[in-house]
Design a protein around this motif. Structure first.
Motif, short mmCIF file in Angstrom:
data_model
loop_
_atom_site.label_atom_id
_atom_site.label_comp_id
_atom_site.label_asym_id
_atom_site.label_seq_id
_atom_site.Cartn_x
_atom_site.Cartn_y
_atom_site.Cartn_z
N PRO A 94 1.01 -1.27 0.11
CA PRO A 94 -0.05 0.12 0.13
C PRO A 94 0.87 1.07 -0.13
O PRO A 94 0.30 2.26 -0.48
CB PRO A 94 -0.68 -0.11 1.14
CG PRO A 94 -0.89 -1.72 1.75
CD PRO A 94 0.44 -2.11 1.18
N LEU A 95 1.83 1.13 0.64
CA LEU A 95 2.78 2.41 0.76
C LEU A 95 3.18 2.65 -0.83
O LEU A 95 3.41 3.90 -1.14
CB LEU A 95 4.09 2.23 1.49
CG LEU A 95 3.55 2.14 2.98
CD1 LEU A 95 4.94 1.65 3.99
CD2 LEU A 95 3.15 3.49 3.55
N LEU A 96 3.79 1.60 -1.48
CA LEU A 96 4.29 1.84 -2.88
C LEU A 96 3.07 2.41 -3.60
O LEU A 96 3.37 3.11 -4.49
CB LEU A 96 4.70 0.32 -3.48
CG LEU A 96 5.95 0.00 -2.78
CD1 LEU A 96 6.29 -1.52 -3.01
CD2 LEU A 96 7.27 0.89 -3.35
N ASN A 97 2.02 1.60 -3.65
CA ASN A 97 0.81 2.30 -4.46
C ASN A 97 0.22 3.61 -4.11
O ASN A 97 -0.28 4.14 -5.02
CB ASN A 97 -0.45 1.16 -3.94
CG ASN A 97 -0.21 -0.38 -4.65
OD1 ASN A 97 0.89 -0.40 -5.38
ND2 ASN A 97 -0.79 -1.22 -4.40
N SER A 98 0.49 4.21 -2.90
CA SER A 98 0.27 5.39 -2.46
C SER A 98 1.18 6.22 -3.00
O SER A 98 0.75 7.54 -2.75
CB SER A 98 -0.16 5.39 -1.11
OG SER A 98 1.05 5.23 -0.19
N GLY A 99 2.27 5.90 -3.47
CA GLY A 99 3.27 6.88 -3.88
C GLY A 99 4.21 7.41 -2.73
O GLY A 99 5.05 8.28 -2.94
N ALA A 100 4.27 6.67 -1.53
CA ALA A 100 5.13 7.18 -0.56
C ALA A 100 6.59 7.10 -1.36
O ALA A 100 6.94 6.20 -2.05
CB ALA A 100 5.15 6.13 0.55
N LYS A 101 7.58 7.88 -0.59
CA LYS A 101 8.94 7.90 -1.12
C LYS A 101 9.47 6.75 -0.86
O LYS A 101 9.44 6.01 0.31
CB LYS A 101 9.73 9.10 -0.41
CG LYS A 101 9.38 10.56 -0.81
CD LYS A 101 10.03 11.63 -0.17
CE LYS A 101 11.33 11.20 0.79
NZ LYS A 101 11.84 12.08 1.42
N ARG A 102 10.36 6.38 -1.74
CA ARG A 102 11.07 4.91 -1.65
C ARG A 102 12.12 4.91 -0.64
O ARG A 102 12.36 4.25 -0.07
CB ARG A 102 11.83 4.67 -3.06
CG ARG A 102 10.69 4.18 -4.21
CD ARG A 102 11.39 4.36 -5.53
NE ARG A 102 12.47 3.77 -5.78
CZ ARG A 102 12.69 2.44 -6.47
NH1 ARG A 102 11.33 1.89 -6.88
NH2 ARG A 102 13.72 1.99 -6.72
N GLU A 103 12.88 6.28 -0.52
CA GLU A 103 13.64 6.50 0.71
C GLU A 103 13.03 6.16 2.14
O GLU A 103 13.53 5.51 2.97
CB GLU A 103 14.25 8.12 0.81
CG GLU A 103 14.89 8.30 -0.35
CD GLU A 103 14.15 8.84 -1.78
OE1 GLU A 103 14.69 8.97 -2.62
OE2 GLU A 103 12.83 8.71 -1.65
N ASP A 104 11.77 6.58 2.24
CA ASP A 104 10.93 6.36 3.54
C ASP A 104 10.83 5.07 3.79
O ASP A 104 10.78 4.50 4.75
CB ASP A 104 9.52 7.19 3.59
CG ASP A 104 10.01 8.59 3.63
OD1 ASP A 104 11.11 9.17 4.07
OD2 ASP A 104 8.98 9.72 3.40
N ILE A 105 10.41 4.38 2.61
CA ILE A 105 9.87 2.84 2.66
C ILE A 105 11.42 2.01 3.01
O ILE A 105 11.26 1.23 3.85
CB ILE A 105 9.45 2.34 1.49
CG1 ILE A 105 7.89 3.14 0.90
CG2 ILE A 105 9.18 0.74 1.49
CD1 ILE A 105 7.54 2.81 -0.16
#
Length: 192
Positions: A165-176
């Motif tokens: 869901p983080l990837l799908n919502s556009g969360a920063k890859r750095e934060d993930i």
């Protein structure tokens, strides 16, 4: 030789300085990978006499096959740390499928998480794969993080349901990436 990788280190016999090292995934082709590593080392460093010891979870069988001395990995770790970082009390060693906490002061004691891949290199590898990056890039990505998200650290399957869901919502890859590494640290500490 571990559950997922082959590591090779060539040390100078006089001062134990590192002359050459190699690290790569064996993809369960241990014999072929080891021979390739030794060939690369010999090609780059020339013909020389060496003493060989083998360690790691897959190392015992290789030592038997090639009639080489085997050193239990915690003993090898203890020796290496004593040589390189004298006075160290505790080492956290993260492998592909387990994590070890080794107390070096007094009687050597080891605690090991080998029930699940949570808190291991395999966990990082699985999450990096979801993100479409190499696991070796996770630390570099995490350096640019501004937020930490909660990620289930006990199991890669549960973590995927947090990361997707983080990837799908556009969360920063750095934060993930930072969140994944944070989860690994929490699991390693809690599990050990």
């Amino acid at each position: 030789i571990g559950s997922k990788t082959v590591k090779l280190a060539l040390l100078d016999e006089h001062d134990n300085s590192l002359v050459y090292s190699d690290y790569f995934y064996h993809r369960s082709k241990i014999k072929k990978s080891l021979l390739a590593a030794i060939h690369r080392c010999a090609w780059l460093n020339g013909d020389c006499s060496v003493s060989i010891s083998v360690t790691g979870s897959a190392g015992m069988r290789v030592a038997e096959l090639f009639d080489l001395p085997f050193v239990q990995e915690v003993i090898a770790l203890k020796y290496g740390i004593e040589q390189r970082v004298p006075g160290t009390d505790v080492v956290l060693e993260m492998g592909g499928e387990d994590t070890k906490l080794v107390y070096l002061t007094g009687v050597v004691e080891q605690r090991m998480n080998n029930v699940c891949a949570g808190g291991t290199g395999g966990f990082i590898e699985a999450m990096a794969g979801m993100m479409g990056v190499k696991s070796s890039r996770m630390q570099q990505l995490a350096m640019g993080a501004t937020s930490i998200f909660p990620i289930a650290s006990r199991c890669a399957v549960f973590a995927k349901s947090d990361v997707r869901p983080l990837l799908n919502s556009g969360a920063k890859r750095e934060d993930i990436a930072a969140s994944v590494l944070h989860a690994v640290c929490e699991q390693a500490v809690a599990g050990l």
